[in-house]
Design a protein around this motif. Structure first.
Motif, short mmCIF file in Angstrom:
data_model
loop_
_atom_site.label_atom_id
_atom_site.label_comp_id
_atom_site.label_asym_id
_atom_site.label_seq_id
_atom_site.Cartn_x
_atom_site.Cartn_y
_atom_site.Cartn_z
N GLU A 147 0.82 -1.21 0.00
CA GLU A 147 0.00 0.00 0.00
C GLU A 147 0.86 1.26 0.00
OE1 GLU A 147 -3.26 0.22 -0.22
OE2 GLU A 147 -3.61 -1.94 -0.24
N ARG A 148 2.18 1.07 -0.08
CA ARG A 148 3.16 2.17 -0.09
C ARG A 148 3.25 2.87 1.26
NH1 ARG A 148 5.10 2.94 -4.99
NH2 ARG A 148 6.02 4.94 -4.44
N TYR A 149 2.96 2.12 2.33
CA TYR A 149 3.13 2.64 3.68
C TYR A 149 4.56 2.39 4.15
CZ TYR A 149 -2.02 2.46 3.86
OH TYR A 149 -3.36 2.62 3.61
N ILE A 150 5.01 3.18 5.09
CA ILE A 150 6.28 2.91 5.77
C ILE A 150 5.98 1.84 6.81
CG2 ILE A 150 8.17 3.84 7.14
CD1 ILE A 150 7.58 6.57 5.98
N ALA A 151 6.49 0.63 6.62
CA ALA A 151 6.16 -0.49 7.50
C ALA A 151 7.43 -1.20 7.94
CB ALA A 151 5.23 -1.47 6.79
N LEU A 152 7.53 -1.46 9.25
CA LEU A 152 8.70 -2.11 9.82
C LEU A 152 8.30 -3.47 10.39
CD1 LEU A 152 10.20 0.90 11.82
CD2 LEU A 152 10.71 0.22 9.48
N GLU A 153 9.11 -4.47 10.12
CA GLU A 153 8.89 -5.78 10.71
C GLU A 153 9.68 -5.86 12.01
OE1 GLU A 153 9.75 -10.53 9.79
OE2 GLU A 153 10.00 -9.04 8.19
N GLY A 154 8.97 -6.07 13.11
CA GLY A 154 9.65 -6.12 14.39
C GLY A 154 8.68 -6.16 15.56
N ASP A 155 9.24 -6.21 16.75
CA ASP A 155 8.47 -6.27 17.99
C ASP A 155 8.36 -4.87 18.57
OD1 ASP A 155 7.34 -6.76 20.42
OD2 ASP A 155 8.71 -8.39 20.98
N ALA A 156 7.14 -4.34 18.60
CA ALA A 156 6.94 -2.97 19.08
C ALA A 156 7.12 -2.83 20.59
CB ALA A 156 5.54 -2.48 18.69
N THR A 157 7.31 -3.95 21.30
CA THR A 157 7.57 -3.87 22.73
C THR A 157 9.05 -3.60 23.02
OG1 THR A 157 7.97 -6.25 22.97
CG2 THR A 157 5.69 -5.48 23.16
N GLU A 158 9.87 -3.62 21.98
CA GLU A 158 11.30 -3.41 22.16
C GLU A 158 11.69 -1.97 21.83
OE1 GLU A 158 13.34 -6.23 19.78
OE2 GLU A 158 12.65 -7.98 20.93
N ASP A 159 12.58 -1.41 22.63
CA ASP A 159 13.03 -0.03 22.43
C ASP A 159 13.59 0.19 21.03
OD1 ASP A 159 12.40 0.04 25.07
OD2 ASP A 159 14.32 0.82 25.78
N GLU A 160 14.39 -0.75 20.56
CA GLU A 160 15.06 -0.57 19.27
C GLU A 160 14.06 -0.42 18.14
OE1 GLU A 160 18.54 -2.74 16.56
OE2 GLU A 160 17.49 -3.86 18.13
N THR A 161 13.00 -1.22 18.17
CA THR A 161 12.00 -1.15 17.10
C THR A 161 11.30 0.20 17.11
OG1 THR A 161 11.62 -3.54 17.29
CG2 THR A 161 9.96 -2.25 16.13
N LEU A 162 10.95 0.69 18.30
CA LEU A 162 10.28 1.98 18.39
C LEU A 162 11.22 3.11 17.98
CD1 LEU A 162 8.22 1.57 21.69
CD2 LEU A 162 7.38 1.54 19.34
N ALA A 181 -2.01 -7.97 26.61
CA ALA A 181 -0.70 -8.03 27.26
C ALA A 181 0.37 -7.36 26.40
CB ALA A 181 -0.33 -9.48 27.53
N VAL A 182 0.33 -7.63 25.10
CA VAL A 182 1.30 -7.00 24.20
C VAL A 182 1.08 -5.50 24.15
CG1 VAL A 182 2.05 -6.84 21.80
CG2 VAL A 182 1.60 -9.07 22.81
N ASN A 183 -0.17 -5.07 24.09
CA ASN A 183 -0.47 -3.64 24.06
C ASN A 183 0.02 -2.95 25.33
OD1 ASN A 183 -1.69 -3.88 21.56
ND2 ASN A 183 -3.75 -4.09 22.39
N ALA A 184 -0.11 -3.62 26.47
CA ALA A 184 0.37 -3.05 27.73
C ALA A 184 1.88 -2.88 27.70
CB ALA A 184 -0.04 -3.93 28.90
N LEU A 185 2.60 -3.88 27.15
CA LEU A 185 4.06 -3.77 27.06
C LEU A 185 4.47 -2.65 26.11
CD1 LEU A 185 5.16 -7.53 27.01
CD2 LEU A 185 5.63 -5.83 28.78
N ILE A 186 3.73 -2.50 25.01
CA ILE A 186 4.02 -1.40 24.09
C ILE A 186 3.85 -0.07 24.78
CG2 ILE A 186 3.28 -0.26 21.97
CD1 ILE A 186 2.47 -3.01 20.89
N CYS A 187 2.77 0.06 25.55
CA CYS A 187 2.52 1.31 26.28
C CYS A 187 3.63 1.59 27.29
CB CYS A 187 1.17 1.23 27.01
SG CYS A 187 -0.27 1.21 25.93
N LEU A 188 4.04 0.57 28.03
CA LEU A 188 5.11 0.73 29.01
C LEU A 188 6.41 1.17 28.34
CD1 LEU A 188 4.53 -2.37 31.31
CD2 LEU A 188 4.42 0.02 32.03
#
Length: 330
Positions: A147-162, A181-188
């Motif tokens: 769709e021509r979006y900027i998309a990254l493959e990775g774990d959003a709970t990790e600092d490096e990915t964010l 649980a994953v959403n909570a880790l992303i928020c944290l």
């Protein structure tokens, strides 16, 4: 959005063009040749193709030696940079995506590209708002890139990915995976890295709403709760529901809701609601929230707009676009 060439590749091409230009000018000046003959001789020299007897003078031979020593190295370096850049663009899309994300500012980060993420992406694209998608699933990431979006493959709970998604320059993070649980880790993680960042979270279970708020989410949305509210509105107040929650097949492009923020350099600063309404008669002022958080429904006509005020408006889409353009004109 097309990603420009790497600066090293650009510099290499410029160096090569400079060598060709210098060589051409040198032969025109030293040997008195025409531009085409001088350029051709420069090309066959720097590419080591070889050439016949051109009857060079002694000065021309010395100049040719300089062109050969400098030109061959420049050509080799330029070709290596161009080829490595082409390979990187073809075989390393993740690096390209990270570089594109680093160029953004005030963007949104969408963590999770399921059905909800796809819908959000479509709406943000319609609005012309920049955003980055993060998902663990390679297939979903490929769909987003298609769709021509900027998309990254990775774990959003990790600092490096964010950080790859340029979190520190982002406006909002939306944790909308199907796992509370994953959403909570992303928020944290996001709140720990950028405490002042606006964070929106999705809650599958009502019991997770409070936990997600404690994890750092400013806003928590539950699809089941909000979906039930939408259905109830359609049952009790169908016409109101069609305005507030338009269906894909019914969307009224002439009427929508929006918000306008009053910044320090906004032309709206110091004006009253009445004068703004007179300039934009097809807009209704639904509410206003001050910098202190105080919410006023149907703000009074003589209210003076101050820095930090946010107006909630409804009305004609073209009129809203016009007000948005005016509010950002400094």
């Amino acid at each position: 959005m097309t990603k420009p060439w790497d600066p090293a590749v650009t510099r290499s091409v410029i160096m090569l063009a400079f060598v060709l230009l210098l060589g051409t000018a040198g032969y025109v000046w030293i040997e008195g040749w025409g531009p085409w003959r001088a350029l051709f001789f420069t090309l066959v020299t720097v590419t080591t193709v070889g050439y016949g007897d051109y009857g060079l003078s002694a000065e021309g031979e010395r100049f040719t030696a300089i062109v050969m020593l400098g030109g061959i190295g420049t050509v080799s370096f330029a070709l290596s940079q161009v080829l490595s850049g082409a390979v990187a663009r073809t075989l390393r899309p993740e690096r390209r995506m990270i570089q594109r994300a680093k160029q953004l500012k005030g963007h949104h980060i969408i963590c999770g590209y399921g059905r909800m993420g796809q819908r959000i992406g479509d709406r943000l694209r319609e609005a012309g708002v920049p955003f980055v998608v993060i998902d663990r699933d390679a297939a979903r990431v490929m769909e987003a890139r298609a769709e021509r979006y900027i998309a990254l493959e990775g774990d959003a709970t990790e600092d490096e990915t964010l950080h790859h998604a340029n979190l520190l320059n982002a406006k909002t993070v939306a944790a909308i995976t199907s796992s509370d649980a994953v959403n909570a880790l992303i928020c944290l993680t996001a709140h720990d890295v950028a405490p002042n960042l606006n964070i929106i979270a999705r809650a599958e279970q009502e019991s997770s709403i409070c936990k997600l708020r404690r994890a750092g989410a400013n806003t928590v949305l539950s699809p089941s709760v909000h979906g039930a509210d939408h259905v109830t509105e359609h049952l009790l107040h169908p016409e109101v529901a069609r305005v507030l929650f338009p269906e894909d097949g019914w969307r009224n492009e002439q009427m929508r809701f929006a918000q306008v923020a009053v910044t320090e350099d906004s032309p709206l600063l110091g004006r009253d609601v009445r004068s703004v309404g007179q300039d934009h008669p097809k807009i209704v002022f639904v509410a206003a929230r001050s910098l202190s958080g105080e919410l006023s429904l149907r703000p009074e006509a003589d209210r003076r707009l101050k820095k930090g005020d946010v107006l909630v408006i409804a009305g004609d889409s073209e009129e809203i676009a016009s007000l948005h353009a005016y509010s950002f004109a400094a």
